[in-house]
Each structure stands twice: as structure tokens, then as C-alpha cells.
Design a protein around this motif. Sequence first.
Motif, short mmCIF file in Angstrom:
data_model
loop_
_atom_site.label_atom_id
_atom_site.label_comp_id
_atom_site.label_asym_id
_atom_site.label_seq_id
_atom_site.Cartn_x
_atom_site.Cartn_y
_atom_site.Cartn_z
N LEU A 41 0.86 -1.26 -0.05
CA LEU A 41 -0.04 0.01 -0.05
C LEU A 41 0.93 1.21 -0.13
CD1 LEU A 41 -2.82 1.33 0.56
CD2 LEU A 41 -2.24 1.34 2.80
N GLY A 42 0.68 2.09 -0.91
CA GLY A 42 1.34 3.37 -0.90
C GLY A 42 0.40 4.71 -0.84
N ALA A 43 0.62 5.57 0.08
CA ALA A 43 -0.40 6.79 0.13
C ALA A 43 0.65 8.05 0.17
CB ALA A 43 -1.16 6.60 1.13
N SER A 44 0.25 9.16 -0.70
CA SER A 44 0.76 10.30 -0.80
C SER A 44 0.06 11.40 -0.90
CB SER A 44 1.91 10.43 -1.88
OG SER A 44 2.85 9.39 -2.09
N LYS A 55 -3.66 15.95 -5.50
CA LYS A 55 -2.88 16.43 -4.09
C LYS A 55 -2.92 14.95 -3.55
CE LYS A 55 -4.31 20.83 -2.56
NZ LYS A 55 -4.08 21.51 -1.24
N GLU A 56 -3.70 14.12 -3.58
CA GLU A 56 -3.67 12.84 -2.91
C GLU A 56 -3.41 11.58 -4.16
OE1 GLU A 56 -7.44 12.56 -1.02
OE2 GLU A 56 -6.71 14.04 0.42
N ASP A 57 -2.64 10.70 -3.63
CA ASP A 57 -2.54 9.47 -4.55
C ASP A 57 -2.48 8.25 -3.59
OD1 ASP A 57 -1.72 8.22 -6.68
OD2 ASP A 57 0.21 8.04 -6.18
N LEU A 58 -3.10 7.10 -3.94
CA LEU A 58 -3.22 5.90 -3.31
C LEU A 58 -3.13 4.80 -4.21
CD1 LEU A 58 -3.98 4.41 -0.49
CD2 LEU A 58 -6.29 4.51 -1.56
N SER A 59 -2.18 3.80 -3.82
CA SER A 59 -1.96 2.68 -4.64
C SER A 59 -1.68 1.43 -4.03
CB SER A 59 -0.58 2.79 -5.68
OG SER A 59 0.62 2.95 -4.79
N THR A 60 -2.29 0.15 -4.42
CA THR A 60 -2.27 -1.04 -3.89
C THR A 60 -1.65 -2.01 -4.96
OG1 THR A 60 -4.53 -1.34 -4.28
CG2 THR A 60 -3.97 -0.51 -2.22
N THR A 61 -0.91 -2.93 -4.38
CA THR A 61 -0.60 -3.98 -5.15
C THR A 61 -0.65 -5.26 -4.51
OG1 THR A 61 1.92 -3.81 -4.61
CG2 THR A 61 1.03 -2.67 -6.87
#
Length: 68
Positions: A41-44, A55-61
Motif C-alpha cells: 500500500l502506498g499513500a501520498s 493532491k492525494e495518491d493511493l496505490s495498492t498491489t
Amino acid sequence: ARVSLIFYYQPRVDEMRDYRLHLSGSLLSTITEKVSIVLRLGASYDSNPPAGVEKEDLSTTAGLTYKY
């Protein structure tokens, strides 16, 4: 199981109200001696992003690893 968590705060030196936050986490869980599952999980967040950038970014793998 192995868990990893990374967090950072990155201010702009000449303008402290302009900053970025980032959080990365991962979980690796063994299924068999050679096969594991990996979840990430990545959140920026960017307080003042460039034009056209959110402004916001969310990624999951999710994935499998195999040791040979």
C-alpha cells in the motif's frame, strides 16, 4: 510474516507550508516454503502539487513470490 512501514515528511525548505507526506507499507506472508504472498500500500499527499497533478495518491498491489 514480515511487515514493513515507511513514513516521511518532506517540507520545501524555503516555504514550510509546501510539503509532501508519504506512507508505504507492505506485508509478506509465507504460504509454503517457496511461495509467499505480498501486499503493498502506498499513500501520498502533496500540499501544493504542480498543475495537473492530484493532491492525494493511493496505490495498492498484490503479488506472489517464488523462491527457487
